[in-house]
Write an enzyme that holds these catalytic residues in place. Sequence first.
Site, short mmCIF file in Angstrom:
data_model
loop_
_atom_site.label_atom_id
_atom_site.label_comp_id
_atom_site.label_asym_id
_atom_site.label_seq_id
_atom_site.Cartn_x
_atom_site.Cartn_y
_atom_site.Cartn_z
N GLY A 153 58.19 65.26 65.64
CA GLY A 153 58.30 63.95 66.27
C GLY A 153 57.00 63.16 66.33
N THR A 162 60.85 61.16 53.56
CA THR A 162 61.57 61.96 54.54
C THR A 162 61.33 61.43 55.95
OG1 THR A 162 59.69 63.45 54.56
CG2 THR A 162 61.55 64.08 53.17
N SER A 210 53.46 66.54 62.79
CA SER A 210 54.44 66.58 61.72
C SER A 210 55.66 65.75 62.08
CB SER A 210 54.86 68.02 61.41
OG SER A 210 55.82 68.44 62.35
N LYS A 211 56.32 65.31 61.03
CA LYS A 211 57.53 64.52 61.23
C LYS A 211 58.53 65.33 62.03
CE LYS A 211 57.01 62.51 56.74
NZ LYS A 211 57.43 62.47 55.37
N ARG A 212 58.59 66.62 61.69
CA ARG A 212 59.61 67.46 62.33
C ARG A 212 59.33 67.64 63.81
NH1 ARG A 212 60.62 71.87 57.48
NH2 ARG A 212 60.12 70.31 55.93
#
Length: 473
Positions: free
Chosen positions: A252, A10, A248-250
């Site tokens: 950034g 993801t 987290s990826k979300r």
Amino acid sequence: MRTRFAPSPTGPLHFGSVRTALFAWLAARHSGGEFILRIEDTDQERYIPDSEALILETLQWLGLEWDEGPDVGGPHGPYIQSRRTELYREYADELVRRGTAYWCTCTPARLSAMRAEQQRRHEPTRYDRRCLGRQEEVAAERAAGMRSALRLQMPPGITEWDDIVRGRVEFDNANIDDQVLLKSDGFPTYHLAVVVDDHLMDITHVIRSDEWIPSTPKHLALYEAFEWPPPRFAHVPIVLGSDGQKLSKRRGARNVLEYGELGYLPSAIVNAMALLGWSPGTGDEVFRLDELRELFTLDRIHPSPATFDPKRLDDLNGIHIRSMSVEELVEALEHFLPGTSKDMRRQLAPMLQHRMVTLADAQVLAAPLLHDVVIDETAPLPPPKVTRDVAVAMISGAIDIIEKDGLADHDAVLAQLRTVAEEHGAKPGTAFRTLYVAILGTQSGVPVIEAMQFLGAETSLIRLRRALALLSE
Ligand code: GLU
């Protein structure tokens, strides 16, 4: 011991996920066991193209090689979940036969109305088991083509396990939802796939982020339903950014590979990651991967969240750069000093090595050695805290020394310049800034006598005389 890292494709890996991978790798390697890489791509909606390749590249760059995985294969392959869907369906059927899973034809509209009602009543939101008691009807609905999902029937009672990091963890099953195992599109959910795979791949220790703790009772219920022995679990604490928020990826979090572009060494990243939640208990902080491998044990992971400190990474990066051999540095600098020959980098490397925090610093540090310098207000002459007299004395002194003895004997040049400073009542450290400005156009930089040696007597004299002229204007 067999451990695995099971990222979902993801997006690229950030420090949080790399730290989990590192712990799983270290645990396996420390025990002489195997480390398996598995791509968990059951959630097609969150799939980001190319992330799988980035994941492999990141682990390779960090030196975390795997024994079995999507590219190298292995006895339990394929190692990409989307290629194993048939298998999950077979195991799902097995659960139906065993009576531990049931079909559910509730529509998304009904489920969201149910949830809204539960929220209104301040009840925990979970499936109300409407379909559990009407399996014959459900079978008819399915035969008539109605979409259906398969749910795990969570047994009553308490689920508990002895977590390697957390100790005893306990859940009342009454609070756990009947998890969907197969979605209405026929794809398995993570929960079914992870248990089937961890079992079939002989995983002995599941090492993963502690965000998965609430899912573990569901997984243990599945092991129970299949009558498989469960693995041990080590739920590692999450990594917080310096802002105190979860990485987290979300949100950034930065792709770890970008740190390579910025001049961070994989060895320093591994070192910094290992210290996020783990310590050897000796107070030592500087480790190479092979040293960590010797020392690492899961029981030394702390259960509280770890905070990523960029300053610590910088410090470790500098230390790892200074422990490189000249040849390693010459190699590593190729990318950061484009257009330089190997020979030139061989001369530059020892000078730069003392002063670099990242490899990218090489460009700024080497600039005055590769190009002419300008003296301007950013590094004035005389520098702050140096009197004009001292500045003139230092520069004239340097000119005399070079003209008389040359630059070959570093220590002799240093001793003579220190004497000049002291004779003028100045602290050598401060007085030397004059030479930095004259030779490098900055108040700090690579060691200045070595810089003069690199530039040669002729260029050094030109720069010193130009500075002297500026001082006498
Ligand atoms: N695919 C999950 C993730 O990306 C892995 C969870 C696990 O290790 O069980 O976080």
